[in-house]
Design an enzyme around this catalytic site. Sequence first.
Site, short mmCIF file in Angstrom:
data_model
loop_
_atom_site.label_atom_id
_atom_site.label_comp_id
_atom_site.label_asym_id
_atom_site.label_seq_id
_atom_site.Cartn_x
_atom_site.Cartn_y
_atom_site.Cartn_z
N CYS A 1 -0.46 4.14 2.08
CA CYS A 1 -0.24 4.02 3.53
C CYS A 1 1.23 4.29 3.88
CB CYS A 1 -0.58 2.62 4.03
SG CYS A 1 -2.03 1.88 3.29
N ASP A 2 2.15 3.79 3.07
CA ASP A 2 3.56 3.77 3.49
C ASP A 2 4.50 4.63 2.64
OD1 ASP A 2 2.80 1.91 5.42
OD2 ASP A 2 3.08 0.22 4.06
N CYS B 1 0.83 -1.21 0.00
CA CYS B 1 0.00 0.00 0.00
C CYS B 1 0.86 1.26 0.00
CB CYS B 1 -0.93 -0.01 1.22
SG CYS B 1 -1.93 1.47 1.37
#
Length: 315
Positions: free
Chosen positions: A139-140, A136
């Site tokens: 997200c990261d 992801c």
Amino acid sequence: MSNHIKSKLLIIGSGPAGYTAAVYASRAMLSPILIQGIQPGGQLTITTEVENWPGEEEIQGPDLMIKMENHARKLGCEVISDHIKKLNLNDRPFCAEADSGKLYYADSIILATGAQANWLGLQNEEKFKGFGVSACATCDGFFYKDKVVAVVGGGNMAVEEALFLTKFASRVLLIHRRDSLRAEKILQHRLMENKKIEILWNKKVIDVIGENNPPGVTGLILEDTNNKKLINIDASGVFIAIGHSPASELFVEQLKTYDGGYIVTEPGSTKTSIEGVFAAGDLVDNVYRQAVTSAATGCMAALDAEKYLSKNKGA
Ligand code: FAD
Ligand code: NAP
């Protein structure tokens, strides 16, 4: 609240399929209960811009899903933050046991549990998950400011992940096992235009390389699929974007499935192999797998459930 909750219709899943089913079922006065699962809003909550939801030229994925949730709630659907861990489709009413300990009984069920990311299954992949291996970018990605990162895959998701990562990374290496991408042409065009992205064609990832103390990815071992030569590349992170599999473990033994766990539905309907159980969204679809197609089958499932319930009064 009692531990036993009974409804006419239980919807499992809070992606576009689940929320659309909830909107239609609420308007049909079925007083549905929807269980959100551990990813409230589903897959679109881990992306940024969505540009192909009709009526919204551009909307952030999480914002779109909040709108859908609000819509379902406003029409009277009870949206519950819980996760189903066991499902009994053999007895009636059907029974779903949740992590909270609650038992949800229902006369009919719509399964809309969607899909989850695939992994490569490499020796070091698991070890470095959360320490440089991710599925992801939204997200990261932020953790890779001015670093070199790799993305594996050749579909829409891989290309979108690569483009998104250029906001942070100094260089993005897109690793694909073939010599052409399956992503939409508009995304391919954006990819080719982006100077920060380099495509490594015909390369297979053999393993992730990293350090143990502190844990972190330092590179990848690749194999050239033409001549089988091994190549080491440096990268501080790797994003795996090689597709999704249906999230059907809960009921795969109880329903007819195809192609590794997708639920079989009757052609032109959302009826599964058990009467009163309907399925929608990515869970039934190994071809289109879009928000709008998931919403469409979510709508069909609610209409099918309504018909089933009115035919089987007091089912
Ligand atoms: P999902 O969105 O997968 O939702 C499944 C739901 O089921 C989740 O809420 C989960 O919590 C719940 N659930 C699962 N198991 C349980 C359980 N045991 N108990 C309770 N609940 C459970 N499509 C587009 O059309 N446009 C795009 O721009 C686009 N971008 C994307 C970007 C990314 C990064 C990804 C991964 C996908 C993208 N897609 C896009 C595809 C789109 O997100 C999916 O087709 C769509 O979300 C599928 O909807 P769904 O309702 O079937 O399931
Ligand atoms: P996908 O379209 O199935 O593509 C998966 C990619 O990963 C393919 O290029 C495939 O290679 C590669 N791959 C699969 N297994 C691999 C392995 N073991 N090793 C190396 N490479 C591997 O999946 P996706 O990109 O995740 O997209 C899923 C669905 O969501 C699609 O329907 C997509 O359209 C949708 N989606 C839409 C958008 C959008 O509309 N903007 C954005 C994201 C996702 P091959 O090409 O060689 O098979």
